[in-house]
Scaffold this motif. Structure first.
Motif, PDB file in Angstrom:
ATOM      1  N   PHE A  72       8.508  -9.077  -6.444  1.00  0.00           N
ATOM      2  CA  PHE A  72       7.200  -8.682  -6.982  1.00  0.00           C
ATOM      3  C   PHE A  72       6.428  -7.851  -5.948  1.00  0.00           C
ATOM      4  CE2 PHE A  72       6.950 -12.750  -9.844  1.00  0.00           C
ATOM      5  CZ  PHE A  72       7.919 -12.205 -10.680  1.00  0.00           C
ATOM      6  N   GLY A  73       6.555  -8.240  -4.677  1.00  0.00           N
ATOM      7  CA  GLY A  73       5.890  -7.477  -3.612  1.00  0.00           C
ATOM      8  C   GLY A  73       6.431  -6.064  -3.506  1.00  0.00           C
ATOM      9  N   ILE A  74       7.751  -5.924  -3.611  1.00  0.00           N
ATOM     10  CA  ILE A  74       8.378  -4.587  -3.556  1.00  0.00           C
ATOM     11  C   ILE A  74       7.852  -3.725  -4.701  1.00  0.00           C
ATOM     12  CG2 ILE A  74      10.572  -3.330  -3.806  1.00  0.00           C
ATOM     13  CD1 ILE A  74      11.909  -5.901  -2.551  1.00  0.00           C
ATOM     14  N   PHE A  75       7.823  -4.301  -5.915  1.00  0.00           N
ATOM     15  CA  PHE A  75       7.358  -3.519  -7.071  1.00  0.00           C
ATOM     16  C   PHE A  75       5.895  -3.116  -6.909  1.00  0.00           C
ATOM     17  CE2 PHE A  75      10.798  -6.097  -9.237  1.00  0.00           C
ATOM     18  CZ  PHE A  75      11.704  -5.048  -9.264  1.00  0.00           C
ATOM     19  N   SER A  76       5.094  -3.978  -6.266  1.00  0.00           N
ATOM     20  CA  SER A  76       3.686  -3.634  -6.028  1.00  0.00           C
ATOM     21  C   SER A  76       3.577  -2.429  -5.098  1.00  0.00           C
ATOM     22  CB  SER A  76       2.949  -4.832  -5.420  1.00  0.00           C
ATOM     23  OG  SER A  76       2.988  -5.930  -6.299  1.00  0.00           O
ATOM     24  N   GLU A  77       4.362  -2.435  -3.999  1.00  0.00           N
ATOM     25  CA  GLU A  77       4.329  -1.305  -3.053  1.00  0.00           C
ATOM     26  C   GLU A  77       4.791  -0.017  -3.735  1.00  0.00           C
ATOM     27  OE1 GLU A  77       3.137  -1.671  -0.021  1.00  0.00           O
ATOM     28  OE2 GLU A  77       3.053  -3.864  -0.029  1.00  0.00           O
ATOM     29  N   VAL A  78       5.880  -0.130  -4.494  1.00  0.00           N
ATOM     30  CA  VAL A  78       6.483   1.050  -5.133  1.00  0.00           C
ATOM     31  C   VAL A  78       5.543   1.625  -6.192  1.00  0.00           C
ATOM     32  CG1 VAL A  78       8.357   1.747  -6.690  1.00  0.00           C
ATOM     33  CG2 VAL A  78       8.876   0.405  -4.642  1.00  0.00           C
ATOM     34  N   THR A  79       4.977   0.733  -7.027  1.00  0.00           N
ATOM     35  CA  THR A  79       4.094   1.208  -8.106  1.00  0.00           C
ATOM     36  C   THR A  79       2.893   1.947  -7.537  1.00  0.00           C
ATOM     37  OG1 THR A  79       4.758  -0.722  -9.389  1.00  0.00           O
ATOM     38  CG2 THR A  79       2.866   0.489 -10.190  1.00  0.00           C
ATOM     39  N   SER A  80       2.289   1.361  -6.506  1.00  0.00           N
ATOM     40  CA  SER A  80       1.113   1.963  -5.892  1.00  0.00           C
ATOM     41  C   SER A  80       1.457   3.325  -5.275  1.00  0.00           C
ATOM     42  CB  SER A  80       0.590   0.998  -4.831  1.00  0.00           C
ATOM     43  OG  SER A  80      -0.485   1.559  -4.147  1.00  0.00           O
ATOM     44  N   THR A  81       2.569   3.372  -4.536  1.00  0.00           N
ATOM     45  CA  THR A  81       2.960   4.621  -3.862  1.00  0.00           C
ATOM     46  C   THR A  81       3.266   5.733  -4.861  1.00  0.00           C
ATOM     47  OG1 THR A  81       3.813   3.470  -1.922  1.00  0.00           O
ATOM     48  CG2 THR A  81       4.705   5.658  -2.349  1.00  0.00           C
ATOM     49  N   PHE A  82       4.063   5.419  -5.873  1.00  0.00           N
ATOM     50  CA  PHE A  82       4.536   6.476  -6.780  1.00  0.00           C
ATOM     51  C   PHE A  82       3.572   6.767  -7.926  1.00  0.00           C
ATOM     52  CE2 PHE A  82       8.407   5.104  -4.603  1.00  0.00           C
ATOM     53  CZ  PHE A  82       8.843   6.335  -4.130  1.00  0.00           C
ATOM     54  N   SER A  83       2.468   5.988  -7.993  1.00  0.00           N
ATOM     55  CA  SER A  83       1.403   6.345  -8.932  1.00  0.00           C
ATOM     56  C   SER A  83       0.296   7.103  -8.198  1.00  0.00           C
ATOM     57  CB  SER A  83       0.822   5.090  -9.597  1.00  0.00           C
ATOM     58  OG  SER A  83       1.830   4.389 -10.273  1.00  0.00           O
ATOM     59  N   GLY A  84       0.409   7.153  -6.862  1.00  0.00           N
ATOM     60  CA  GLY A  84      -0.604   7.854  -6.064  1.00  0.00           C
ATOM     61  C   GLY A  84      -1.961   7.183  -6.140  1.00  0.00           C
ATOM     62  N   LYS A  85      -1.969   5.857  -6.341  1.00  0.00           N
ATOM     63  CA  LYS A  85      -3.235   5.134  -6.526  1.00  0.00           C
ATOM     64  C   LYS A  85      -3.212   3.819  -5.768  1.00  0.00           C
ATOM     65  CE  LYS A  85      -4.969   4.354 -10.568  1.00  0.00           C
ATOM     66  NZ  LYS A  85      -4.855   3.803 -11.938  1.00  0.00           N
ATOM     67  N   ARG A  86      -4.401   3.350  -5.444  1.00  0.00           N
ATOM     68  CA  ARG A  86      -4.530   1.992  -4.907  1.00  0.00           C
ATOM     69  C   ARG A  86      -4.053   1.011  -5.978  1.00  0.00           C
ATOM     70  NH1 ARG A  86      -7.892  -0.240  -1.031  1.00  0.00           N
ATOM     71  NH2 ARG A  86      -8.911   1.738  -0.621  1.00  0.00           N
ATOM     72  N   LEU A  87      -3.412  -0.095  -5.549  1.00  0.00           N
ATOM     73  CA  LEU A  87      -2.922  -1.090  -6.498  1.00  0.00           C
ATOM     74  C   LEU A  87      -4.092  -1.670  -7.288  1.00  0.00           C
ATOM     75  CD1 LEU A  87      -0.245  -2.620  -7.279  1.00  0.00           C
ATOM     76  CD2 LEU A  87      -1.070  -4.447  -5.805  1.00  0.00           C
ATOM     77  N   PHE A  88      -3.984  -1.675  -8.612  1.00  0.00           N
ATOM     78  CA  PHE A  88      -5.043  -2.214  -9.467  1.00  0.00           C
ATOM     79  C   PHE A  88      -5.132  -3.726  -9.266  1.00  0.00           C
ATOM     80  CE2 PHE A  88      -6.605  -4.190 -13.311  1.00  0.00           C
ATOM     81  CZ  PHE A  88      -7.707  -3.410 -13.650  1.00  0.00           C
ATOM     82  N   GLY A  89      -6.329  -4.240  -9.071  1.00  0.00           N
ATOM     83  CA  GLY A  89      -6.543  -5.683  -9.020  1.00  0.00           C
ATOM     84  C   GLY A  89      -5.855  -6.357  -7.853  1.00  0.00           C
ATOM     85  N   TYR A  90      -6.021  -5.796  -6.650  1.00  0.00           N
ATOM     86  CA  TYR A  90      -5.369  -6.369  -5.464  1.00  0.00           C
ATOM     87  C   TYR A  90      -5.685  -7.866  -5.326  1.00  0.00           C
ATOM     88  CZ  TYR A  90      -4.678  -7.523  -0.516  1.00  0.00           C
ATOM     89  OH  TYR A  90      -4.306  -8.140   0.654  1.00  0.00           O
TER      90      TYR A  90
END
Length: 669
Positions: A305-323
């Motif tokens: 889940f942590g990996i997917f959080s890093e990847v989603t944030s990086t490749f969406s060019g956005k801060r992770l929603f609801g940190y």
């Protein structure tokens, strides 16, 4: 009179020529292939004179980065063995119809079936997630290494020792025929008098020590070695999931150690903890093993889940929603994972009130997991999503895991579980969750962090080929099992009577073959990437325009990770530094204090493995000698006062200057 037989028994214990499976052609063939491959590897290392290099730079290293890479290599090598078992089971089940017995005799099939589960969980999934945590966490928190570098090396070699014991069982003796959790009474001496269950017990005890110590190490690292300014609520989500995972490891692995110790007392000393005699109870074993086993599921899933959080944030060019909600969801999962173990055996007959409680807690634990799913979706919403390979694995995870999660909530309903528990529906469910989260997560992590570890990207063409084979193969392999489960087909069977079921098993076999192609493409991807490394080279250290601290260093990072400890002002520390126009310091470097390499870890693990082998085969002198050796080396190590050194300032200047030149020649400053 002390005759020859007694002497042989005293020297070799239960070990004899009959212990070698010479009568099983499949095993003889496997041994020939493994032995040939092993000899070829040995010859290549000798020919290229790499033994000294490997010993100095890798086997005795205390560098968290190299240890992380070795964990990953172990996981991938064991994946090949575990998947070979899976293919054999798929072929057997597809063939064993219309009076055919298939190609695997029952005795052999049960070993394959048990080894597959043990290897995939303990020696594939665990090394992959531990390897990623080991590599990435110190870099993400701005540390130079883990808290206890020697312990890190020792942990890795203990895990490897456990894997070696499982591999030994293939060619010397046999493995357990009990299923991957070795339930009594099947694992008791009366039903398993051979060495199989002993291999199981000692392989897991040796590897379990490694995992437990690794957990202690990473908790200390995250709690004590964070960079200035990195409060708990500024830690990257992968670091948070790693912290929670390692808390689970430290809290649950001692239970596994204890339950296996009690089982070994039953087998070696004749106690009755898990028999039906003298006040023992087999169900106590099932309770204890699942009090470890359910947190283990989250030990594997949370880092993913942590990996997917890093990847989603990086490749969406956005801060992770609801940190904040993501962190709280992770902590809630960590706590609740201790309140759901009984859902693995609703059919035990604990009564309606107990089953209701655990059914409800199981449904509740799906809520924070669902919250994470929405956080990832909202991170992607209105972001500029780049469909690079790590992001593709993330999307495949989201689709696949939701299906696995829904079937899990279905199984959380005790009346439904009574119908489905002993069917292939359950097998499909947990493969759906483990492959969808852990395997897809590991591949996402490998694709994402590979350029950080080696300085060049993985080849995208072969990666995408591997991705599509894996994803389509997964659906072909496991969706038919859901159908079969709903039709009432029992799990753990080797042969089937109803010919109308065969087509489903054939489809599942085709799926397994597609996954085999996916694994093959992954190996080709690594080989092609190494050959094309100059084209795929990354000189910036930040090929994905990422957000966390590990991308602030060069690729691969220097031994000391950071010449100056970074100061953190934001959750996305590196993104914040780039936005503020951060410039690397070009002078003022000082000597850096670092831990020294040591051979103690590999020697201790070697003695532990030899001791386990002696205990398995009743070679008591070997077990005793290894134990004495273990104590002697451990005590000797306490007198080693040369445990650290300083990297001279000149060396730091040289490394940093080389990076400055690379950056000047690269794309961006």
């Amino acid at each position: 009179m002390f005759d020859n037989t007694d002497l042989v028994k005293a020297v070799f214990g239960r070990l004899s020529l009959e212990s070698l499976p010479l009568h099983e052609p499949i095993l003889v063939g496997t041994f020939a292939v493994v032995a040939t491959g092993g000899l070829a590897l040995f010859a290549a290392i000798t020919y290229f004179r790499l033994w000294l290099y490997l010993w100095r730079e890798w086997f005795t290293t205390v560098d968290h980065k190299r240890i992380g890479i070795m964990y990953m290599v172990l996981g991938i090598v064991m994946l090949l063995r575990g998947f070979a078992d899976a293919l054999m089971m798929r072929m057997q089940q597809a063939m064993a119809f219309n009076g055919s017995d298939g190609f695997l005799p029952a005795h052999h099939y049960d070993q394959v079936f048990t080894a597959h589960g043990v290897i995939m969980i303990f020696f594939v999934a665990m090394p992959l997630v531990t390897g990623l945590m080991n590599y990435v966490v110190p870099l993400q928190i701005g540390a130079r290494d883990v808290s206890f570098p020697f312990l890190n090396n020792f942990s890795f070699w203990m895990t490897t020792g456990g894997a070696i014991l499982v591999m030994f069982s293939l060619f010397i003796g046999e493995f357990a025929r009990t299923g991957w959790l070795a339930y009594p009474p099947l694992s008791n001496l009366a039903y398993s008098p051979d060495v199989g269950v002993d291999y199981y017990i000692w392989a897991l005890q040796v590897a379990g020590v490694g995992t437990l110590l690794s957990g202690v190490n990473l908790i200390c690292t995250i709690v004590k070695l964070r960079a200035p300014g990195m409060t708990l609520m500024r830690m990257p989500v992968f670091t948070w999931t790693s912290l929670c995972t390692n808390i689970l490891i430290v809290a649950s692995f001692p239970v596994l150690t204890a339950v296996l110790a009690l089982l070994s007392l039953d087998r070696y000393v004749g106690t009755n903890f898990f028999t039906n005699d003298f006040g023992g109870s087999p169900m106590m074993y099932v309770n204890l093993i699942w009090i470890w086993g359910h947190p283990e599921v989250y030990i594997l899933a949370l880092p993913a889940f942590g990996i997917f959080s890093e990847v989603t944030s990086t490749f969406s060019g956005k801060r992770l929603f609801g940190y904040t909600s993501m962190v709280y969801a992770t902590v809630v999962i960590t706590i609740l994972s201790y309140l759901v173990w009984l859902h693995h055996f609703f059919t035990m007959g604990s009564g309606a009130s107990v089953n209701s409680f655990f059914g409800i807690t199981t449904m509740i634990i799906s809520i924070p997991t669902g919250a994470k799913m929405f956080n990832w979706l909202f991170t992607m919403y209105r972001g500029r999503v780049r469909f690079e390979l790590p992001m593709m694995w993330t999307l495949a995870f989201m689709l696949t895991f939701v299906i696995g999660g829904m079937t899990g909530v279905l199984l959380a309903v005790p009346p439904a579980d009574f119908v489905l528990h002993n069917s292939l529906f359950l097998v499909a469910h947990f493969h759906n969750v483990i492959i969808g989260a852990v395997v897809f997560g590991a591949f996402a992590g490998i694709a994402y962090w590979f350029p950080k570890a080696f300085g060049f990207r993985l080849d995208p063409f072969w990666g995408k080929l591997s991705f599509w084979f894996w994803v389509t193969g997964f659906y072909f392999a496991f969706m038919p099992l859901y159908v079969l489960g709903l039709m009432g087909v029992t799990r753990r069977l080797r042969v089937f009577d109803d010919p109308s079921l065969q087509i489903w098993f054939v489809i599942a076999g085709i799926g397994a073959f597609l996954i085999l192609l996916g694994i093959g493409c992954f190996l080709v991807q690594i080989a092609v990437s190494v050959m094309r490394r100059e084209e795929l080279r990354d000189v910036t250290g930040d090929p994905w325009d990422a957000r966390t601290l590990e991308w602030a260093t060069s690729s691969p990072p220097p031994d000391y990770n950071f010449a100056f400890t970074p100061v953190v002002h934001d959750t996305d520390a590196w993104w914040d530094m780039k936005r503020r126009g951060y410039h690397r310091p070009l002078g003022g470097f000082k000597a850096i204090h670092m831990p020294s390499n040591t051979a103690t870890g590999i020697i201790l693990a070697g003695f532990s493995t030899a001791m386990a082998f002696g205990l398995i085969w009743y070679i008591w002198w070997l077990a005793a000698a290894s134990f004495i050796g273990l104590l002697a080396v451990a005590i000797g190590h306490t007198f080693n006062y040369h445990r650290d050194f300083h990297i001279p300032a000149d060396e730091v200047v040289r490394v940093e200057r080389a990076r400055t030149e690379l950056l000047a020649a690269g794309v961006k400053p």
